[in-house]
Design an enzyme around this catalytic site. Structure first.
Site, PDB file in Angstrom:
ATOM      1  N   TYR A 158       0.813  -1.225   0.000  1.00  0.00           N
ATOM      2  CA  TYR A 158       0.000   0.000   0.000  1.00  0.00           C
ATOM      3  C   TYR A 158       0.847   1.276   0.000  1.00  0.00           C
ATOM      4  O   TYR A 158       0.319   2.361  -0.131  1.00  0.00           O
ATOM      5  CB  TYR A 158      -0.914   0.029   1.238  1.00  0.00           C
ATOM      6  N   HIS A 170      -4.103   6.608  -1.250  1.00  0.00           N
ATOM      7  CA  HIS A 170      -4.711   6.560   0.081  1.00  0.00           C
ATOM      8  C   HIS A 170      -3.658   6.731   1.182  1.00  0.00           C
ATOM      9  O   HIS A 170      -4.001   7.003   2.320  1.00  0.00           O
ATOM     10  CB  HIS A 170      -5.421   5.211   0.251  1.00  0.00           C
ATOM     11  N   TYR A 225      -5.498  -0.864   9.652  1.00  0.00           N
ATOM     12  CA  TYR A 225      -5.996  -0.469   8.337  1.00  0.00           C
ATOM     13  C   TYR A 225      -6.766   0.848   8.456  1.00  0.00           C
ATOM     14  O   TYR A 225      -7.248   1.218   9.525  1.00  0.00           O
ATOM     15  CB  TYR A 225      -6.850  -1.575   7.715  1.00  0.00           C
ATOM     16  N   ASN A 238      -9.671   2.008   7.722  1.00  0.00           N
ATOM     17  CA  ASN A 238     -11.043   2.130   8.237  1.00  0.00           C
ATOM     18  C   ASN A 238     -11.155   1.866   9.737  1.00  0.00           C
ATOM     19  O   ASN A 238     -12.228   2.011  10.305  1.00  0.00           O
ATOM     20  CB  ASN A 238     -12.000   1.218   7.448  1.00  0.00           C
ATOM     21  N   ASP A 290      -5.580  11.842   2.342  1.00  0.00           N
ATOM     22  CA  ASP A 290      -5.906  12.021   0.925  1.00  0.00           C
ATOM     23  C   ASP A 290      -7.320  12.576   0.807  1.00  0.00           C
ATOM     24  O   ASP A 290      -8.181  12.288   1.639  1.00  0.00           O
ATOM     25  CB  ASP A 290      -5.801  10.691   0.182  1.00  0.00           C
ATOM     26  N   ASN A 313     -13.308   6.823   5.174  1.00  0.00           N
ATOM     27  CA  ASN A 313     -13.502   5.891   6.291  1.00  0.00           C
ATOM     28  C   ASN A 313     -12.504   6.096   7.423  1.00  0.00           C
ATOM     29  O   ASN A 313     -12.827   5.857   8.590  1.00  0.00           O
ATOM     30  CB  ASN A 313     -13.440   4.448   5.790  1.00  0.00           C
TER      31      ASN A 313
END
Length: 198
Positions: A17, A22, A69, A71, A96, A117
């Site tokens: 990631y 993000h 993560y 969220n 972001d 989220n």
């Protein structure tokens, strides 16, 4: 109550990631860490942290990259806020933002999460939306691309050329926000035609 600031770079953990749109919030924190000459260390609140000052004699800050993560960012953020005794008005989320163009920085306090989220979970965990946000524009998905697919992709080739400048500017915005306050930072970093209260 403390004068320390908690600056949170939102993103997802793991190498896959790292370059995603993000994760731009965490990229900005890496830039700030480089300026401070420090390295992140693992904290029991499921986050990587770096404690220090922004510049010689500058404000005391805790840079934080949640190791959860996106969220479920709220748990690590509220855990750190409690650990360091930091109130929500001294919490800054760097994240972001698809609703503003790439290469644009905007700042605000409170307001909605715009479907983000990570912000939604932070608001829930902190029991308030009244924390500061440094919104790093990544632009909207092209055509009919799903928003989640778009933000979980790496920046494009052209964007990557400008990305170092964007990260540098976003780090400048964080520093000015903490040193001089929201209004001063908005006046400097928002486009002239923009409403500084946005």
């Amino acid at each position: 109550m403390t004068d320390t600031w908690l600056i949170v770079g939102l993103g997802n953990p793991g190498a896959e990631y790292k370059g995603n749109r993000h994760n731009v919030g965490q990229m900005v924190l890496d830039e700030l860490a480089g300026r401070m000459g420090g390295k992140f260390k693992t904290h029991k609140a499921r986050a990587q942290v770096l404690e220090g000052r922004l510049g010689i004699g500058g404000p005391r800050v805790v840079l934080s990259k949640p190791m959860s993560y996106m969220n479920v960012s709220g748990g690590p953020v509220s855990g750190l806020a409690n650990f360091y005794g930091i109130d929500p008005d001294h919490v800054v989320a760097v994240h972001d933002e698809i609703d503003i163009p790439f290469n644009t920085i905007k700042l605000k306090c409170g307001g909605g999460e715009g479907g983000h989220n990570g912000l939604r979970d932070m608001s829930k965990a902190l029991a308030t939306k009244d924390y500061l946000r440094v919104r790093v524009g990544v632009g909207r998905p092209p055509g009919r691309m799903d928003t989640a697919d778009y933000v979980l992709r790496d920046f494009g080739t052209t964007e990557r050329k400008d990305l170092p400048f964007l990260l540098d500017e976003a780090a400048d915005a964080v520093e000015m926000l903490v040193r001089e306050g929201l209004t001063a930072a908005q006046q400097k970093f928002h486009p002239a035609k923009s409403d500084v209260q946005e």
